[in-house]
Design a protein around this motif. Structure first.
Motif, PDB file in Angstrom:
ATOM      1  N   THR A 199      -4.676  10.734   1.404  1.00  0.00           N
ATOM      2  CA  THR A 199      -5.416   9.474   1.457  1.00  0.00           C
ATOM      3  C   THR A 199      -4.447   8.310   1.469  1.00  0.00           C
ATOM      4  O   THR A 199      -3.242   8.491   1.530  1.00  0.00           O
ATOM      5  N   GLY A 200      -4.989   7.119   1.370  1.00  0.00           N
ATOM      6  CA  GLY A 200      -4.171   5.922   1.258  1.00  0.00           C
ATOM      7  C   GLY A 200      -4.108   5.140   2.549  1.00  0.00           C
ATOM      8  O   GLY A 200      -4.496   5.620   3.614  1.00  0.00           O
ATOM      9  N   ALA A 201      -3.631   3.907   2.436  1.00  0.00           N
ATOM     10  CA  ALA A 201      -3.482   3.020   3.585  1.00  0.00           C
ATOM     11  C   ALA A 201      -2.381   2.012   3.283  1.00  0.00           C
ATOM     12  O   ALA A 201      -2.065   1.739   2.129  1.00  0.00           O
ATOM     13  N   VAL A 202      -1.819   1.475   4.345  1.00  0.00           N
ATOM     14  CA  VAL A 202      -0.761   0.467   4.248  1.00  0.00           C
ATOM     15  C   VAL A 202      -1.144  -0.709   5.130  1.00  0.00           C
ATOM     16  O   VAL A 202      -1.638  -0.527   6.239  1.00  0.00           O
ATOM     17  N   ARG A 256       3.761  10.026   4.653  1.00  0.00           N
ATOM     18  CA  ARG A 256       2.905  10.434   3.547  1.00  0.00           C
ATOM     19  C   ARG A 256       3.758  11.016   2.420  1.00  0.00           C
ATOM     20  O   ARG A 256       4.762  11.673   2.668  1.00  0.00           O
ATOM     21  N   SER A 257       3.338  10.759   1.187  1.00  0.00           N
ATOM     22  CA  SER A 257       3.990  11.377   0.036  1.00  0.00           C
ATOM     23  C   SER A 257       3.653  12.860   0.023  1.00  0.00           C
ATOM     24  O   SER A 257       2.568  13.257   0.442  1.00  0.00           O
ATOM     25  N   GLY A 259       0.830  -1.193   0.000  1.00  0.00           N
ATOM     26  CA  GLY A 259       0.000   0.000   0.000  1.00  0.00           C
ATOM     27  C   GLY A 259       0.868   1.248   0.000  1.00  0.00           C
ATOM     28  O   GLY A 259       2.099   1.172  -0.099  1.00  0.00           O
ATOM     29  N   HIS A 260       0.191   2.410   0.118  1.00  0.00           N
ATOM     30  CA  HIS A 260       0.907   3.673   0.040  1.00  0.00           C
ATOM     31  C   HIS A 260       0.110   4.763   0.757  1.00  0.00           C
ATOM     32  O   HIS A 260      -1.116   4.781   0.684  1.00  0.00           O
ATOM     33  N   LEU A 261       0.802   5.640   1.436  1.00  0.00           N
ATOM     34  CA  LEU A 261       0.166   6.806   2.050  1.00  0.00           C
ATOM     35  C   LEU A 261       0.397   8.006   1.149  1.00  0.00           C
ATOM     36  O   LEU A 261       1.503   8.537   1.071  1.00  0.00           O
ATOM     37  N   CYS A 262      -0.653   8.402   0.433  1.00  0.00           N
ATOM     38  CA  CYS A 262      -0.580   9.605  -0.404  1.00  0.00           C
ATOM     39  C   CYS A 262      -0.647  10.825   0.507  1.00  0.00           C
ATOM     40  O   CYS A 262      -0.762  10.697   1.717  1.00  0.00           O
ATOM     41  N   ARG A 318      -3.659  -2.806   9.395  1.00  0.00           N
ATOM     42  CA  ARG A 318      -3.941  -1.860   8.315  1.00  0.00           C
ATOM     43  C   ARG A 318      -4.053  -0.475   8.934  1.00  0.00           C
ATOM     44  O   ARG A 318      -4.782  -0.277   9.900  1.00  0.00           O
ATOM     45  N   ALA A 366      -3.798   4.044   8.168  1.00  0.00           N
ATOM     46  CA  ALA A 366      -3.762   5.213   7.288  1.00  0.00           C
ATOM     47  C   ALA A 366      -2.966   6.340   7.937  1.00  0.00           C
ATOM     48  O   ALA A 366      -3.002   7.478   7.479  1.00  0.00           O
TER      49      ALA A 366
END
Length: 98
Positions: free
Chosen positions: A13-16, A75-76, A7-10, A46, A48
């Motif tokens: 948003t997003g989750a890992v 986060r990105s 996964g990825h944290l934008c 999981r 965020a």
């Protein structure tokens, strides 16, 4: 035990999903930044939220306690959009393109 992440944290948003990979019979306790995460007691977490995560594992037969490696989630950065005309100038004329 090693942690695997998917996964990825934008930026907003997003989750890992973090999984503690082990074949030993253990119980799980997840922590974020040194604080216990209540109710998180399975092999997968999981989240965020950014932070430093690890799982504390207790062998159910031997009672040995050990900790997984640490996963640092960030986060990105937000992407800054730039709108300009097709010609590269800072104006948009009628029937022009972007």
């Amino acid at each position: 035990a090693k942690l695997s992440a998917s996964g990825h944290l934008c930026a907003t948003t997003g989750a890992v999903s973090l999984t503690a990979n082990t074949t030993d019979p253990v119980t799980y306790r997840w922590e974020r930044n040194g604080q216990r995460l209540p109710g998180q007691n399975t092999d997968t977490l999981r989240t965020a939220e950014p932070g430093r995560y690890w799982a504390v594992l207790t062998h159910t037969t031997l009672g040995c306690v050990f900790r997984t490696d640490t996963a640092s989630l960030e986060r990105s950065p937000a992407v800054q959009a730039v709108v300009q005309s097709g010609s590269g100038q800072r104006r948009l004329c009628p029937n022009g393109t972007l």
